[in-house]
Design a protein around this motif. Structure first.
Motif, PDB file in Angstrom:
ATOM      1  N   ILE A 149      10.097  36.688 -66.985  1.00 23.82           N
ATOM      2  CA  ILE A 149      10.630  36.368 -65.667  1.00 23.82           C
ATOM      3  C   ILE A 149      11.582  35.190 -65.829  1.00 23.82           C
ATOM      4  CG2 ILE A 149      10.097  35.436 -63.388  1.00 23.82           C
ATOM      5  CD1 ILE A 149       9.325  38.273 -63.494  1.00 23.82           C
ATOM      6  N   VAL A 150      12.826  35.359 -65.394  1.00 24.84           N
ATOM      7  CA  VAL A 150      13.833  34.298 -65.494  1.00 24.84           C
ATOM      8  C   VAL A 150      14.112  33.769 -64.090  1.00 24.84           C
ATOM      9  CG1 VAL A 150      16.195  33.733 -66.191  1.00 24.84           C
ATOM     10  CG2 VAL A 150      14.856  35.373 -67.525  1.00 24.84           C
ATOM     11  N   GLU A 151      14.083  32.447 -63.938  1.00 20.67           N
ATOM     12  CA  GLU A 151      14.358  31.811 -62.656  1.00 20.67           C
ATOM     13  C   GLU A 151      15.593  30.928 -62.795  1.00 20.67           C
ATOM     14  OE1 GLU A 151      10.937  29.724 -61.300  1.00 20.67           O
ATOM     15  OE2 GLU A 151       9.691  31.525 -61.143  1.00 20.67           O
ATOM     16  N   LEU A 152      16.542  31.070 -61.865  1.00 14.31           N
ATOM     17  CA  LEU A 152      17.776  30.289 -61.871  1.00 14.31           C
ATOM     18  C   LEU A 152      18.004  29.676 -60.493  1.00 14.31           C
ATOM     19  CD1 LEU A 152      20.127  32.884 -63.633  1.00 14.31           C
ATOM     20  CD2 LEU A 152      18.952  30.972 -64.730  1.00 14.31           C
ATOM     21  N   GLU A 177      15.229  44.072 -63.634  1.00  8.76           N
ATOM     22  CA  GLU A 177      14.223  44.541 -62.683  1.00  8.76           C
ATOM     23  C   GLU A 177      13.628  43.381 -61.881  1.00  8.76           C
ATOM     24  OE1 GLU A 177      11.367  46.611 -65.027  1.00  8.76           O
ATOM     25  OE2 GLU A 177      12.660  48.350 -65.377  1.00  8.76           O
ATOM     26  N   GLU A 178      12.947  43.752 -60.782  1.00 11.46           N
ATOM     27  CA  GLU A 178      12.283  42.769 -59.906  1.00 11.46           C
ATOM     28  C   GLU A 178      13.243  41.649 -59.517  1.00 11.46           C
ATOM     29  OE1 GLU A 178       8.434  41.482 -61.290  1.00 11.46           O
ATOM     30  OE2 GLU A 178       8.107  43.387 -62.335  1.00 11.46           O
ATOM     31  N   VAL A 179      14.475  42.057 -59.162  1.00 15.56           N
ATOM     32  CA  VAL A 179      15.504  41.077 -58.802  1.00 15.56           C
ATOM     33  C   VAL A 179      15.202  40.493 -57.423  1.00 15.56           C
ATOM     34  CG1 VAL A 179      17.953  40.741 -58.323  1.00 15.56           C
ATOM     35  CG2 VAL A 179      17.231  42.251 -60.189  1.00 15.56           C
ATOM     36  N   TYR A 180      15.277  39.173 -57.341  1.00 17.99           N
ATOM     37  CA  TYR A 180      15.043  38.474 -56.074  1.00 17.99           C
ATOM     38  C   TYR A 180      16.118  37.409 -55.922  1.00 17.99           C
ATOM     39  CZ  TYR A 180      13.064  35.026 -52.868  1.00 17.99           C
ATOM     40  OH  TYR A 180      12.887  34.133 -51.840  1.00 17.99           O
ATOM     41  N   VAL A 181      16.890  37.478 -54.828  1.00 18.56           N
ATOM     42  CA  VAL A 181      17.953  36.510 -54.569  1.00 18.56           C
ATOM     43  C   VAL A 181      17.753  35.964 -53.160  1.00 18.56           C
ATOM     44  CG1 VAL A 181      20.431  36.107 -54.452  1.00 18.56           C
ATOM     45  CG2 VAL A 181      19.538  37.803 -56.051  1.00 18.56           C
ATOM     46  N   GLU A 227      17.655  30.403 -54.864  1.00 20.12           N
ATOM     47  CA  GLU A 227      16.879  30.911 -56.005  1.00 20.12           C
ATOM     48  C   GLU A 227      17.322  32.314 -56.401  1.00 20.12           C
ATOM     49  OE1 GLU A 227      12.484  29.710 -56.298  1.00 20.12           O
ATOM     50  OE2 GLU A 227      12.900  29.840 -54.165  1.00 20.12           O
ATOM     51  N   VAL A 228      17.381  32.534 -57.700  1.00 22.68           N
ATOM     52  CA  VAL A 228      17.620  33.864 -58.260  1.00 22.68           C
ATOM     53  C   VAL A 228      16.547  34.092 -59.311  1.00 22.68           C
ATOM     54  CG1 VAL A 228      19.167  35.303 -59.624  1.00 22.68           C
ATOM     55  CG2 VAL A 228      20.101  33.800 -57.846  1.00 22.68           C
ATOM     56  N   ARG A 229      15.865  35.219 -59.193  1.00 25.07           N
ATOM     57  CA  ARG A 229      14.781  35.519 -60.134  1.00 25.07           C
ATOM     58  C   ARG A 229      14.868  36.987 -60.527  1.00 25.07           C
ATOM     59  NH1 ARG A 229      10.781  33.618 -57.263  1.00 25.07           N
ATOM     60  NH2 ARG A 229       9.994  35.553 -56.407  1.00 25.07           N
ATOM     61  N   TYR A 230      14.608  37.261 -61.800  1.00 22.20           N
ATOM     62  CA  TYR A 230      14.615  38.656 -62.253  1.00 22.20           C
ATOM     63  C   TYR A 230      13.753  38.776 -63.496  1.00 22.20           C
ATOM     64  CZ  TYR A 230      18.058  36.915 -65.659  1.00 22.20           C
ATOM     65  OH  TYR A 230      18.684  36.208 -66.650  1.00 22.20           O
ATOM     66  N   ARG A 231      13.369  40.011 -63.786  1.00 24.44           N
ATOM     67  CA  ARG A 231      12.609  40.292 -65.002  1.00 24.44           C
ATOM     68  C   ARG A 231      13.537  40.928 -66.023  1.00 24.44           C
ATOM     69  NH1 ARG A 231       7.384  40.626 -66.389  1.00 24.44           N
ATOM     70  NH2 ARG A 231       6.667  40.442 -64.232  1.00 24.44           N
ATOM     71  N   GLU A 232      13.541  40.344 -67.218  1.00 22.70           N
ATOM     72  CA  GLU A 232      14.375  40.888 -68.282  1.00 22.70           C
ATOM     73  C   GLU A 232      13.809  42.205 -68.794  1.00 22.70           C
ATOM     74  OE1 GLU A 232      14.433  37.613 -71.052  1.00 22.70           O
ATOM     75  OE2 GLU A 232      16.481  37.126 -70.468  1.00 22.70           O
ATOM     76  N   THR A 233      14.684  43.099 -69.175  1.00 21.10           N
ATOM     77  CA  THR A 233      14.270  44.378 -69.754  1.00 21.10           C
ATOM     78  C   THR A 233      15.030  44.605 -71.052  1.00 21.10           C
ATOM     79  OG1 THR A 233      15.970  45.597 -68.539  1.00 21.10           O
ATOM     80  CG2 THR A 233      13.814  45.371 -67.471  1.00 21.10           C
ATOM     81  N   ALA A 234      14.534  45.550 -71.826  1.00 22.18           N
ATOM     82  CA  ALA A 234      15.185  45.840 -73.109  1.00 22.18           C
ATOM     83  C   ALA A 234      16.607  46.362 -72.904  1.00 22.18           C
ATOM     84  CB  ALA A 234      14.346  46.860 -73.882  1.00 22.18           C
TER      85      ALA A 234
END
Length: 706
Positions: free
Chosen positions: A5-8, A32-36, A42-49
């Motif tokens: 999970i990356v938070e910016l 995935e799981e993008v939240y803006v 806040e910007v949050r997302y889950r990294e994927t391959a």
């Protein structure tokens, strides 16, 4: 690393459309799981391959016109702030605007009659607006969701270019530099006011975040006490918390007694007395006493972190009422551009207006339009409403829950632990053999081997009745759904449980407990479960609001009927197995929006099945996972607050949307017909967003009856 999970923190987002364009960009890149959230930046997302790496995400965000703020960077943020842009723009716009008013009054200023000088004054505001609004407009067009800045950019640029042509031709009728500069300045004023107002809608997050404790005192195995940062504390650590301290994290008291103030978390104003074995919530305050505690939850698993997370993500789940606004907002800018073009063409070629006047009418249409008000109507109201609920210890999962909950007409209650205290007391013990002390000792000894709530209640009550009599029991086992069984020192079989434990020749009644030695009945225990003090008042409130209460329990029909009769509940169902409960909830929910109120542990399936699940559990993880609304203080009276605030939040959303739609429906035709100067249009547009946000902020202080 993939799946992290990356938070910016991202600066530059000014409205929902900005967030939508950034959201689309991240999803297109395979994340995935993008939240803006433009309000909290806040910007949050889950990294994927299959997704792009973090550096490319940063570059993409920058290309869209936004900037990522590094945690290690200067906390003051960028130097070229909105406030500085506004100040510079206002300084150069003021003389142009004053000259315009002087001309209207018949006063001439020789220096201002030089068009090159006017252009020099207009150039700084225009460049500021060109870069500020142009970058945002371009990013919104790239994202496929054109925003208000497209209209402002087109309007101010059209006025400047037209004036530049007039300067080259030295034609007075072409000069509208004051219009271009004033549009930029007034819209920046509106953005500044909007920024300050939006900050007030997010205060609940700030207040909750400030509650987090930065350090904790850990007791080492040697007995030494060391101070650690909150992030370094782990589950299982033993902490020392003294009077006046905040509890660092969730945990269980090992030693000591204390009065704990949990008001900021649960809404409960009075301190709660706690001792060994009791749970404490992180960020609550020890107002008296000192305790040693074992940490049971840290990081994102704490109640406070869950509260902050739920408040942050509340606006992500849009109410149904917002869907129409979203659809209109998506096509709003192209429609306004079309209306502005028609205003220009029809005004000049059909109605014979001078090209300059027709252009001013078209520019007025562009700057008076305000799609942002529609975008702000729901999230600002939801943010304030959810924040007010959080301050009362009521957690809500999203805006859609608020809307659905406000329409609930049927509320289903569990009995034990919800309408009743769940703390059983002995109503009466009938002894069938003369040795009462021996019977009491057996009851006390057997119940020590059970974790059932009834067993815990019996232990508390029987402790004073043992009178020093000691018994030895062996081979103690718990018979599921029946009771306890053991052997004493003489080899006799001792049983304690429901009427299912009775030998065939002995008659019993459901609900009572029986103590049996071999096949001889020693004692019959009748229990009572007290009804909560606020249960009757809550049911009466629901009836006064046109809502009906339903009692649904797995307890005996007679006991359920007794509680229902006392509280005035007409519809009740007793002796319900878990699968029957689910069937009942499904049937009631099919008839209309139905809320299920339970303790959040054994009622988890029913809470999940209902239209809206309401948990009365105090900080239960199961409650937070299964219910949509969690009352952290476990009090029924807060159900009334939840209904009241939810209904007023939805009312505020409707008021905001009405204003946003009505404003545009009235303002655009007036501007198109030439009755509105572009400068006044910019002023009205700038304040339309503030009206919407101000109405949302009013919800924070509004008196709500409950």
């Amino acid at each position: 690393m993939a799946n992290d999970i990356v938070e910016l923190k991202v600066e530059g987002m000014t409205c929902n459309n900005c967030a939508a364009s950034l959201n689309k960009f991240l999803e297109r890149k395979g994340l995935e799981e993008v939240y803006v959230n433009f309000q909290t930046k806040e910007v949050r997302y889950r990294e994927t391959a299959s997704g792009i790496d973090r550096e490319k995400v940063r570059q993409g965000i920058h290309k869209l016109g936004f900037s990522v703020v590094d945690e290690d960077s200067d906390a003051k943020g960028p130097w070229w702030t909105l406030e500085r842009k506004l100040l510079v723009s206002a300084i150069f716009t003021f003389p142009l605007l004053m000259y315009h008013f002087f001309m209207m009054a018949g006063v001439e200023l020789v220096i201002m009659e030089n068009y090159w000088f006017q252009m020099a004054l207009c150039l700084p505001p225009f460049v500021i607006g060109f870069l500020h609004f142009g970058r945002s407009a371009l990013s919104s067009l790239k994202g496929g969701v054109p925003n208000m800045d497209v209209l402002i950019f087109v309007g101010s640029t059209a006025a400047f270019v037209y004036s530049l042509v007039g300067t080259l031709l030295w034609e007075a009728n072409y000069i509208f530099y004051e219009t271009s500069a004033t549009i930029v300045t007034l819209v920046l004023v509106g953005n500044w006011l909007e920024k300050r107002a939006v900050e007030q809608t997010t205060t609940a997050i700030g207040e909750l975040t400030k509650l987090q404790v930065e350090t904790a005192r850990k007791i080492m195995p040697s007995g030494a006490v060391v101070t650690l940062k909150r992030e370094e504390v782990k589950v299982g650590d033993t902490l020392l918390v003294n009077e006046g301290d905040k509890v660092p994290l969730d945990g269980q008291i090992l030693e000591g007694e204390a009065a704990v103030d949990e008001s900021m978390l649960t809404g409960e104003s009075l301190p709660v007395n706690k001792s060994a074995g009791d749970q404490v919530i992180g960020a609550s305050v020890i107002v008296g006493g000192s305790v040693k505690m074992e940490v049971t939850a840290a990081g994102r698993d704490t109640v406070l972190s869950q509260m902050i997370e739920l408040v942050k993500t509340a606006q992500q789940d849009k109410p149904d009422i917002q869907r129409l606004a979203d659809k209109i907002s998506a096509i709003f800018v192209p429609v306004v551009l079309s209306i502005a073009l028609l205003t220009l063409l029809l005004g000049h070629f059909v109605f014979g207006l001078a090209f300059g006047q027709a252009l001013m009418n078209a520019i007025a249409v562009l700057v008076i339009s305000c799609p942002c008000a529609m975008g702000l109507a729901t999230p600002t109201a939801v943010m304030v409403g959810v924040g007010r609920l959080a301050r009362n210890g009521i957690l809500v999962k999203g805006g859609q829950t608020l809307e659905v909950f406000s329409r609930v007409k049927k509320v289903v209650f569990d009995k034990t632990g919800t309408l009743t205290t769940g703390d059983f007391r002995i109503r009466h013990i009938e002894y069938h053999q003369p040795d009462e002390a021996q019977a009491n000792a057996l009851i006390y000894k057997l119940e020590q081997h059970s974790s059932h709530p009834i067993a815990q209640s019996l232990l508390r009550e029987m402790a004073s009745r043992v009178n020093g009599v000691a018994v030895e029991l062996q081979e103690v086992e718990e018979l599921k759904g029946r009771g306890l069984q053991a052997r004493d020192q003489h080899g006799h079989t001792i049983r304690l449980g429901s009427d299912r434990m009775l030998p065939p020749q002995v008659a019993g009644e459901p609900g009572a407990l029986y103590l049996i030695e071999n096949d001889t009945l020693l004692a019959t225990i009748t229990l009572a479960d007290d009804i909560k003090a606020d249960a009757a008042e809550t049911v009466a409130y629901l009836k006064s609001q046109g809502k009906s209460a339903v009692l649904l329990s797995g307890d005996q029909e007679a006991k359920v009927a007794e509680v229902a009769g006392y509280l005035g509940i007409e519809e009740y169902y007793g002796a319900q197995l878990p699968e029957q409960k689910l069937e009942r909830i499904a049937a009631l929910s099919a008839q209309g929006p139905t809320a299920m109120v339970g303790d959040g542990i054994n009622d988890a399936p029913a809470l999940a099945k209902a239209t809206v699940g309401v948990s009365l559990s105090n900080a239960s993880q199961v409650a937070i996972q299964s219910a949509q609304i969690i009352l952290l203080n476990g009090k029924l009276e807060y159900l009334r607050k939840a209904f009241g605030i939810s209904e007023h939040t939805v009312l505020t959303i409707k008021q905001n949307l009405f204003w946003a739609f009505a404003y545009n429906i009235v303002a655009i035709p007036i501007a198109a017909m030439g009755f509105l100067n572009p400068m006044w249009g910019a002023l009205f547009m700038a304040f339309s967003d503030v009206v919407v946000i101000g109405n949302s902020i009013r919800l924070r202080y509004k008196r709500i009856k409950s």
